[in-house]
Scaffold this motif. Sequence first.
Motif, PDB file in Angstrom:
ATOM      1  N   PRO A   1      29.762  15.020  33.763  1.00 57.90           N
ATOM      2  CA  PRO A   1      31.155  15.112  34.195  1.00 57.90           C
ATOM      3  C   PRO A   1      31.233  15.756  35.577  1.00 57.90           C
ATOM      4  N   ALA A   2      32.177  15.273  36.342  1.00 58.39           N
ATOM      5  CA  ALA A   2      32.353  15.831  37.695  1.00 58.39           C
ATOM      6  C   ALA A   2      32.801  17.284  37.573  1.00 58.39           C
ATOM      7  N   ARG A   3      32.172  18.159  38.350  1.00 54.24           N
ATOM      8  CA  ARG A   3      32.537  19.569  38.328  1.00 54.24           C
ATOM      9  C   ARG A   3      33.175  19.945  39.644  1.00 54.24           C
ATOM     10  N   GLU A   4      34.260  20.651  39.534  1.00 55.95           N
ATOM     11  CA  GLU A   4      34.893  21.160  40.743  1.00 55.95           C
ATOM     12  C   GLU A   4      34.447  22.587  40.938  1.00 55.95           C
ATOM     13  N   GLU A   5      33.775  22.847  42.050  1.00 53.41           N
ATOM     14  CA  GLU A   5      33.315  24.201  42.351  1.00 53.41           C
ATOM     15  C   GLU A   5      34.476  24.999  42.928  1.00 53.41           C
ATOM     16  N   PRO A   6      34.610  26.256  42.506  1.00 54.86           N
ATOM     17  CA  PRO A   6      35.665  27.069  43.108  1.00 54.86           C
ATOM     18  C   PRO A   6      35.360  27.319  44.574  1.00 54.86           C
ATOM     19  N   ALA A   7      36.395  27.690  45.327  1.00 50.30           N
ATOM     20  CA  ALA A   7      36.221  27.947  46.754  1.00 50.30           C
ATOM     21  C   ALA A   7      35.158  29.007  46.978  1.00 50.30           C
ATOM     22  N   ALA A   8      35.115  30.008  46.120  1.00 48.50           N
ATOM     23  CA  ALA A   8      34.084  31.041  46.181  1.00 48.50           C
ATOM     24  C   ALA A   8      33.879  31.550  44.774  1.00 48.50           C
ATOM     25  N   ASP A   9      32.638  31.784  44.418  1.00 46.53           N
ATOM     26  CA  ASP A   9      32.330  32.225  43.074  1.00 46.53           C
ATOM     27  C   ASP A   9      32.240  33.745  43.077  1.00 46.53           C
ATOM     28  N   TRP A  10      33.403  34.431  43.091  1.00 48.91           N
ATOM     29  CA  TRP A  10      33.451  35.889  43.160  1.00 48.91           C
ATOM     30  C   TRP A  10      33.415  36.463  41.755  1.00 48.91           C
ATOM     31  N   PRO A  11      32.495  37.368  41.474  1.00 47.39           N
ATOM     32  CA  PRO A  11      32.576  38.087  40.199  1.00 47.39           C
ATOM     33  C   PRO A  11      33.901  38.850  40.137  1.00 47.39           C
ATOM     34  N   ALA A  12      34.387  39.085  38.929  1.00 51.12           N
ATOM     35  CA  ALA A  12      35.688  39.732  38.752  1.00 51.12           C
ATOM     36  C   ALA A  12      35.788  41.025  39.548  1.00 51.12           C
ATOM     37  N   GLY A  13      36.795  41.102  40.367  1.00 45.97           N
ATOM     38  CA  GLY A  13      37.082  42.314  41.127  1.00 45.97           C
ATOM     39  C   GLY A  13      36.270  42.508  42.391  1.00 45.97           C
ATOM     40  N   LEU A  14      35.241  41.697  42.624  1.00 46.91           N
ATOM     41  CA  LEU A  14      34.375  41.895  43.791  1.00 46.91           C
ATOM     42  C   LEU A  14      35.097  41.593  45.102  1.00 46.91           C
ATOM     43  N   ARG A  15      35.820  40.492  45.147  1.00 51.41           N
ATOM     44  CA  ARG A  15      36.542  40.123  46.377  1.00 51.41           C
ATOM     45  C   ARG A  15      37.516  41.232  46.773  1.00 51.41           C
ATOM     46  N   GLU A  16      38.325  41.692  45.809  1.00 54.48           N
ATOM     47  CA  GLU A  16      39.288  42.747  46.092  1.00 54.48           C
ATOM     48  C   GLU A  16      38.589  44.028  46.521  1.00 54.48           C
ATOM     49  N   ALA A  17      37.492  44.371  45.844  1.00 59.11           N
ATOM     50  CA  ALA A  17      36.766  45.600  46.189  1.00 59.11           C
ATOM     51  C   ALA A  17      36.226  45.535  47.609  1.00 59.11           C
ATOM     52  N   GLU A  18      35.679  44.389  48.005  1.00 57.40           N
ATOM     53  CA  GLU A  18      35.147  44.251  49.363  1.00 57.40           C
ATOM     54  C   GLU A  18      36.261  44.340  50.401  1.00 57.40           C
ATOM     55  N   ILE A  19      37.375  43.680  50.127  1.00 60.68           N
ATOM     56  CA  ILE A  19      38.498  43.706  51.062  1.00 60.68           C
ATOM     57  C   ILE A  19      39.080  45.110  51.152  1.00 60.68           C
ATOM     58  N   TYR A  20      39.365  45.721  50.015  1.00 58.46           N
ATOM     59  CA  TYR A  20      39.938  47.065  50.021  1.00 58.46           C
ATOM     60  C   TYR A  20      38.979  48.084  50.632  1.00 58.46           C
ATOM     61  N   GLY A  21      37.693  47.927  50.393  1.00 59.33           N
ATOM     62  CA  GLY A  21      36.711  48.835  50.989  1.00 59.33           C
ATOM     63  C   GLY A  21      36.768  48.777  52.503  1.00 59.33           C
ATOM     64  N   GLN A  22      36.879  47.576  53.065  1.00 61.05           N
ATOM     65  CA  GLN A  22      36.967  47.421  54.517  1.00 61.05           C
ATOM     66  C   GLN A  22      38.283  47.986  55.063  1.00 61.05           C
ATOM     67  N   VAL A  23      39.373  47.736  54.341  1.00 57.19           N
ATOM     68  CA  VAL A  23      40.682  48.234  54.769  1.00 57.19           C
ATOM     69  C   VAL A  23      40.700  49.758  54.769  1.00 57.19           C
ATOM     70  N   LEU A  24      40.217  50.371  53.699  1.00 59.29           N
ATOM     71  CA  LEU A  24      40.209  51.832  53.619  1.00 59.29           C
ATOM     72  C   LEU A  24      39.286  52.449  54.667  1.00 59.29           C
ATOM     73  N   SER A  25      38.116  51.856  54.862  1.00 56.44           N
ATOM     74  CA  SER A  25      37.186  52.373  55.855  1.00 56.44           C
ATOM     75  C   SER A  25      37.816  52.341  57.248  1.00 56.44           C
ATOM     76  N   ARG A  26      38.454  51.228  57.587  1.00 52.60           N
ATOM     77  CA  ARG A  26      39.103  51.099  58.892  1.00 52.60           C
ATOM     78  C   ARG A  26      40.219  52.128  59.040  1.00 52.60           C
ATOM     79  N   PHE A  27      41.057  52.243  58.023  1.00 53.62           N
ATOM     80  CA  PHE A  27      42.194  53.161  58.087  1.00 53.62           C
ATOM     81  C   PHE A  27      41.731  54.608  58.236  1.00 53.62           C
ATOM     82  N   LEU A  28      40.735  55.002  57.463  1.00 47.46           N
ATOM     83  CA  LEU A  28      40.293  56.398  57.458  1.00 47.46           C
ATOM     84  C   LEU A  28      39.497  56.780  58.706  1.00 47.46           C
ATOM     85  N   THR A  29      38.871  55.807  59.354  1.00 49.04           N
ATOM     86  CA  THR A  29      38.030  56.121  60.506  1.00 49.04           C
ATOM     87  C   THR A  29      38.682  55.778  61.846  1.00 49.04           C
ATOM     88  N   THR A  30      39.947  55.374  61.807  1.00 49.58           N
ATOM     89  CA  THR A  30      40.651  55.000  63.031  1.00 49.58           C
ATOM     90  C   THR A  30      41.891  55.870  63.187  1.00 49.58           C
TER      91      THR A  30
END
Length: 196
Positions: free
Chosen positions: A34-63
């Motif tokens: 059967p044809a499989r549709e791959e997701p745009a990115a295979d992010w484990p649960a919470g990983l995408r948000e953690a990476e984004i929030y980590g970058q946002v917090l680091s920028r905010f706290l060090t700037t």
Amino acid sequence: MRRVWVIAMLAGTLAGPVASTAGCAGNPPAAPEPAREEPAADWPAGLREAEIYGQVLSRFLTTPADNSFPERAFTTVYVLDQAHPGAGDPVGEHERGTPLAPNTQHRIVTALADVAPVAFITDPEAVIERRDGCPQVRDGGILITLGTVDGDDNQARVPINGFVACLGATWLTYVVRNEAGFGWRVTGTTGTRAIA
């Protein structure tokens, strides 16, 4: 032109019996996968948000230009355990927040270990004390409210609010991009910015 059509028709007619006799030899024809549709990115649960929030917090706290406290190190960074859509707007509607999953919180704390000690809290009043009628974060800390991640797997916007005292607060919205070979990075701000 007509010959090509007849040859193609003949080839299709011959292929039918060959395929049906192959099943009779004890090897049934393989069912098509059967044809499989791959997701745009295979992010484990919470990983995408953690990476984004980590970058946002680091920028905010060090700037200092972003957090409005030049050359100040915060003893503790208190972060609300819910993301609020209107976090970057001091006069916007403050809707009910979306809880940040425990694994997302853990990843953020680990990612920021070299920047500042981070503690997730549920009740902002638990870290606020009043001095001379002015609310402020206890023990030289900062209280941060993160906004919800608005975007896709390539680019997102994340509002943020940092509060230190009645005359020490900042609201802004970061633009974060997923750059090939580097991952998520803050590339600037968008919209209005407010400082109190």
